[in-house]
Design a protein around this motif. Structure first.
Motif, PDB file in Angstrom:
ATOM      1  N   UNK A 228      -1.905  69.532 -40.790  1.00  0.00           N
ATOM      2  CA  UNK A 228      -2.741  70.721 -40.886  1.00  0.00           C
ATOM      3  C   UNK A 228      -3.248  71.216 -39.545  1.00  0.00           C
ATOM      4  N   UNK A 229      -3.150  70.383 -38.497  1.00  0.00           N
ATOM      5  CA  UNK A 229      -3.653  70.784 -37.179  1.00  0.00           C
ATOM      6  C   UNK A 229      -2.709  71.746 -36.457  1.00  0.00           C
ATOM      7  N   UNK A 230      -1.453  71.792 -36.866  1.00  0.00           N
ATOM      8  CA  UNK A 230      -0.481  72.707 -36.247  1.00  0.00           C
ATOM      9  C   UNK A 230       0.032  73.659 -37.319  1.00  0.00           C
ATOM     10  N   UNK A 231       0.071  74.938 -36.987  1.00  0.00           N
ATOM     11  CA  UNK A 231       0.601  75.944 -37.909  1.00  0.00           C
ATOM     12  C   UNK A 231       2.120  75.969 -37.760  1.00  0.00           C
ATOM     13  N   UNK A 232       2.819  75.199 -38.611  1.00  0.00           N
ATOM     14  CA  UNK A 232       4.276  75.067 -38.467  1.00  0.00           C
ATOM     15  C   UNK A 232       5.008  76.363 -38.808  1.00  0.00           C
ATOM     16  N   UNK A 233       4.435  77.173 -39.677  1.00  0.00           N
ATOM     17  CA  UNK A 233       5.077  78.463 -39.971  1.00  0.00           C
ATOM     18  C   UNK A 233       5.208  79.295 -38.699  1.00  0.00           C
ATOM     19  N   UNK A 234       4.137  79.317 -37.911  1.00  0.00           N
ATOM     20  CA  UNK A 234       4.175  80.076 -36.641  1.00  0.00           C
ATOM     21  C   UNK A 234       5.033  79.349 -35.608  1.00  0.00           C
ATOM     22  N   UNK A 235       4.880  78.023 -35.525  1.00  0.00           N
ATOM     23  CA  UNK A 235       5.629  77.258 -34.517  1.00  0.00           C
ATOM     24  C   UNK A 235       7.140  77.372 -34.727  1.00  0.00           C
ATOM     25  N   UNK A 236       7.566  77.487 -36.007  1.00  0.00           N
ATOM     26  CA  UNK A 236       9.000  77.561 -36.315  1.00  0.00           C
ATOM     27  C   UNK A 236       9.514  78.999 -36.447  1.00  0.00           C
ATOM     28  N   UNK A 237       8.659  79.974 -36.144  1.00  0.00           N
ATOM     29  CA  UNK A 237       9.082  81.371 -36.259  1.00  0.00           C
ATOM     30  C   UNK A 237      10.243  81.652 -35.292  1.00  0.00           C
ATOM     31  N   UNK A 238      11.364  82.125 -35.834  1.00  0.00           N
ATOM     32  CA  UNK A 238      12.528  82.447 -34.994  1.00  0.00           C
ATOM     33  C   UNK A 238      13.319  81.239 -34.532  1.00  0.00           C
ATOM     34  N   UNK A 239      13.004  80.053 -35.083  1.00  0.00           N
ATOM     35  CA  UNK A 239      13.663  78.816 -34.621  1.00  0.00           C
ATOM     36  C   UNK A 239      14.861  78.459 -35.491  1.00  0.00           C
ATOM     37  N   UNK A 240      15.819  77.768 -34.880  1.00  0.00           N
ATOM     38  CA  UNK A 240      16.988  77.300 -35.613  1.00  0.00           C
ATOM     39  C   UNK A 240      17.173  75.796 -35.519  1.00  0.00           C
ATOM     40  N   UNK A 241      16.439  75.149 -34.598  1.00  0.00           N
ATOM     41  CA  UNK A 241      16.623  73.707 -34.357  1.00  0.00           C
ATOM     42  C   UNK A 241      15.265  73.092 -34.077  1.00  0.00           C
ATOM     43  N   UNK A 242      15.050  71.873 -34.581  1.00  0.00           N
ATOM     44  CA  UNK A 242      13.806  71.142 -34.339  1.00  0.00           C
ATOM     45  C   UNK A 242      14.144  69.739 -33.861  1.00  0.00           C
ATOM     46  N   UNK A 243      13.505  69.317 -32.758  1.00  0.00           N
ATOM     47  CA  UNK A 243      13.761  67.986 -32.203  1.00  0.00           C
ATOM     48  C   UNK A 243      12.460  67.191 -32.108  1.00  0.00           C
ATOM     49  N   UNK A 244      12.544  65.943 -32.551  1.00  0.00           N
ATOM     50  CA  UNK A 244      11.402  65.027 -32.528  1.00  0.00           C
ATOM     51  C   UNK A 244      11.940  63.652 -32.136  1.00  0.00           C
ATOM     52  N   UNK A 245      11.051  62.723 -31.824  1.00  0.00           N
ATOM     53  CA  UNK A 245      11.510  61.361 -31.515  1.00  0.00           C
ATOM     54  C   UNK A 245      10.702  60.349 -32.327  1.00  0.00           C
ATOM     55  N   UNK A 246      11.117  59.086 -32.238  1.00  0.00           N
ATOM     56  CA  UNK A 246      10.403  58.001 -32.896  1.00  0.00           C
ATOM     57  C   UNK A 246       9.168  57.561 -32.133  1.00  0.00           C
ATOM     58  N   UNK A 247       8.863  58.250 -31.018  1.00  0.00           N
ATOM     59  CA  UNK A 247       7.681  57.872 -30.229  1.00  0.00           C
ATOM     60  C   UNK A 247       6.413  58.414 -30.882  1.00  0.00           C
ATOM     61  N   UNK A 248       6.442  59.689 -31.295  1.00  0.00           N
ATOM     62  CA  UNK A 248       5.234  60.313 -31.863  1.00  0.00           C
ATOM     63  C   UNK A 248       4.726  59.569 -33.100  1.00  0.00           C
ATOM     64  N   UNK A 249       5.607  59.195 -34.054  1.00  0.00           N
ATOM     65  CA  UNK A 249       5.110  58.453 -35.221  1.00  0.00           C
ATOM     66  C   UNK A 249       4.569  57.070 -34.874  1.00  0.00           C
ATOM     67  N   UNK A 250       4.879  56.565 -33.679  1.00  0.00           N
ATOM     68  CA  UNK A 250       4.402  55.236 -33.277  1.00  0.00           C
ATOM     69  C   UNK A 250       2.990  55.277 -32.687  1.00  0.00           C
ATOM     70  N   UNK A 251       2.509  56.479 -32.346  1.00  0.00           N
ATOM     71  CA  UNK A 251       1.236  56.583 -31.625  1.00  0.00           C
ATOM     72  C   UNK A 251       0.055  56.231 -32.517  1.00  0.00           C
ATOM     73  N   UNK A 252       0.056  56.758 -33.745  1.00  0.00           N
ATOM     74  CA  UNK A 252      -1.054  56.499 -34.678  1.00  0.00           C
ATOM     75  C   UNK A 252      -0.588  56.841 -36.087  1.00  0.00           C
ATOM     76  N   UNK A 253      -1.341  56.376 -37.082  1.00  0.00           N
ATOM     77  CA  UNK A 253      -0.990  56.665 -38.479  1.00  0.00           C
ATOM     78  C   UNK A 253      -1.045  58.171 -38.746  1.00  0.00           C
ATOM     79  N   UNK A 254      -2.053  58.849 -38.195  1.00  0.00           N
ATOM     80  CA  UNK A 254      -2.172  60.292 -38.440  1.00  0.00           C
ATOM     81  C   UNK A 254      -1.068  61.065 -37.711  1.00  0.00           C
ATOM     82  N   UNK A 255      -0.656  60.595 -36.529  1.00  0.00           N
ATOM     83  CA  UNK A 255       0.456  61.240 -35.812  1.00  0.00           C
ATOM     84  C   UNK A 255       1.756  61.060 -36.589  1.00  0.00           C
ATOM     85  N   UNK A 256       1.899  59.913 -37.269  1.00  0.00           N
ATOM     86  CA  UNK A 256       3.090  59.683 -38.102  1.00  0.00           C
ATOM     87  C   UNK A 256       3.100  60.663 -39.287  1.00  0.00           C
TER      88      UNK A 256
END
Length: 344
Positions: free
Chosen positions: A119-147
Motif C-alpha cells: 500500500x505504500x507504493x501506487x503500483x498502478x502509477x508506477x506501472x503506467x506505460x510499462x511492459x517489463x518489471x524486474x525485482x530480485x530476491x534481495x528485497x524480500x530478504x530485508x524484512x517481512x513487510x518488504x517481502x
C-alpha cells in the motif's frame, strides 16, 4: 519507443576503502550508490532503453536526495520513488584481490524500504506505460513487510500483463526475520516469467538441489540442463531461466559464462577469462540488464544470452556498482575485440 522497464528494490550508500585497501587502512571511504535493482535500471538506461526505478527512501534526507540525483544523471525515471520513515541503507565493501576475498558488511536495518509495507507504493502509477518489471530476491530478504510489498508488486505486474523477471540473489546475511529464503521465494517465484540465478541461488532460494560444486562454476552441460529443467518443471508459468556460471580462481581471476533454458532450447554462452578484476560487485546485475535488453531488442534468445554475458564481462572492469558500458562497446566485445587496445 519501447515500453518502460520498471525495477524495484533498495538503493544504498556504498562505502568502500580507496583502491584495494582494507577497511579503514587509511581513514577514508569512497562514497557511491548501488543496489541490485538500481544497477539494472542504470544498465538499461545506458543501453538506451526507458528505465524507471521504484524504491522507498526517507523524507527530507539529503543522502536520499543525492541517490535520486545519481539515478537521474543516468537518465533513469525516478518520479515514482516513494518517501517515508526510516533511513538510507548502507553497505561497506572491501574489495578483494588475488587470494584475499572481498567482504561486504550491511548496515540497513530500519531503512525506509525495510519499514515499507503493502500500500505504500501506487503500483498502478508506477506501472503506467510499462511492459517489463524486474525485482530480485534481495528485497524480500530485508524484512517481512518488504517481502509482502515485493509479493504485492509482482502480483500487480502480472495482473497488468507485464513480463516479470527476478534475479533470485540469495543473501545469507539478510534472511534474519524468522522466515527462510525458501519459504518466501518459492511463493514469489510463482509470479516470475524470466528467472536469473546461479547454482547457489537455485538451491538456497528455491530448495532445488543441483549436483554441482557451487564454488567451481565448471560447466557440465548435462547437469545444468537437468537443473534448469527441474526449475521449469517446478514453476509451470515460468518461460525461461538463465544461470550465470562464475568460476572463481581467485578474487582477481574468474571464468565467466552463462546458460539458459527457454523450454524449447538449452543454450550455453561463450566463456570469458577475466584475469584482472577491477570490481565484480554488480556483475550479476549487469547480466540481468543485458539479458532484458537482449530479450527486448535482439533477434534470438541465444543472442540475448551472449549480449548479457559480454555486458557483464565488461562490468568487471568498471569501479562501482553501475555498469557504464554502451551497446556498441558490448557488441565490439561480442565481435571478438577484447584486446583492450586504445581506441583512437
Amino acid at each position: 519507443m519501447a515500453n518502460q522497464i520498471v525495477t524495484f528494490g533498495e538503493i544504498m550508500l556504498r562505502l568502500a576503502p580507496p583502491g584495494m585497501e582494507r577497511f579503514l587502512q587509511s581513514p577514508q571511504f569512497v562514497a557511491t550508490f548501488g543496489g541490485g535493482e538500481a544497477n539494472v535500471a542504470v544498465a538499461l538506461a545506458n543501453f538506451g532503453l526507458p528505465a524507471r526505478y521504484v524504491t522507498v527512501l526517507p523524507d527530507a534526507n539529503p543522502i536520499a536526495d543525492a541517490a535520486i540525483g545519481e539515478m537521474r544523471r543516468f537518465g533513469v525515471d525516478t518520479t515514482h520513488i516513494a518517501r517515508g520513515k526510516g533511513r538510507v541503507g548502507i553497505y561497506y565493501l572491501e574489495a578483494g584481490a588475488n587470494q584475499r576475498a572481498s567482504k561486504v558488511v550491511y548496515d540497513r536495518a530500519n531503512s525506509a524500504i525495510a519499514l515499507a509495507k503493502p500500500g505504500d507504493i501506487d503500483w498502478d502509477k508506477a506501472f503506467d506505460g510499462a511492459g517489463w518489471f524486474h525485482i530480485t530476491g534481495i528485497t524480500p530478504a530485508i524484512s517481512a513487510s518488504a517481502a509482502e510489498l515485493s509479493l504485492e508488486s509482482m502480483k500487480k505486474a502480472r495482473e497488468k500483463g507485464l513480463t516479470v523477471s527476478c534475479d533470485l540473489n540469495y543473501r545469507k546475511n539478510l534472511w534474519k526475520y524468522g522466515k527462510t529464503a525458501t519459504d518466501v521465494m518459492s511463493e514469489l517465484t510463482k509470479y516470475v516469467d524470466i528467472a536469473i540465478a546461479n547454482e547457489e541461488d537455485v538451491q538456497m532460494a528455491l530448495g532445488i538441489q543441483a549436483d554441482v560444486d557451487v564454488h567451481s562454476g565448471a560447466l557440465d552441460r548435462a547437469v545444468y540442463e537437468k537443473l534448469t529443467a527441474k526449475v521449469l518443471d517446478a514453476y509451470p508459468s515460468m518461460k525461461a531461466i538463465a544461470i550465470t556460471l562464475r568460476e572463481s580462481k581467485s578474487a582477481s581471476h574468474n571464468g565467466w559464462a552463462a546458460c539458459m533454458n527457454d523450454r524449447n532450447t538449452f543454450m550455453v554462452s561463450r566463456r570469458y577469462d577475466i584475469t584482472h578484476i577491477v570490481d565484480r560487485v554488480g556483475g550479476g546485475d549487469s547480466f540481468a540488464g543485458g539479458l532484458i535488453y537482449g530479450m527486448l531488442s535482439l533477434k534470438s534468445h541465444q543472442e540475448a544470452l551472449e549480449f548479457a554475458v559480454a555486458a557483464s564481462c565488461l562490468k568487471h572492469s568498471i569501479m562501482g556498482d553501475f555498469n557504464r558500458s554502451t551497446v556498441d562497446e558490448v557488441k565490439s566485445l561480442l565481435k571478438g575485440d577484447g584486446s583492450g587496445r586504445v581506441q583512437r
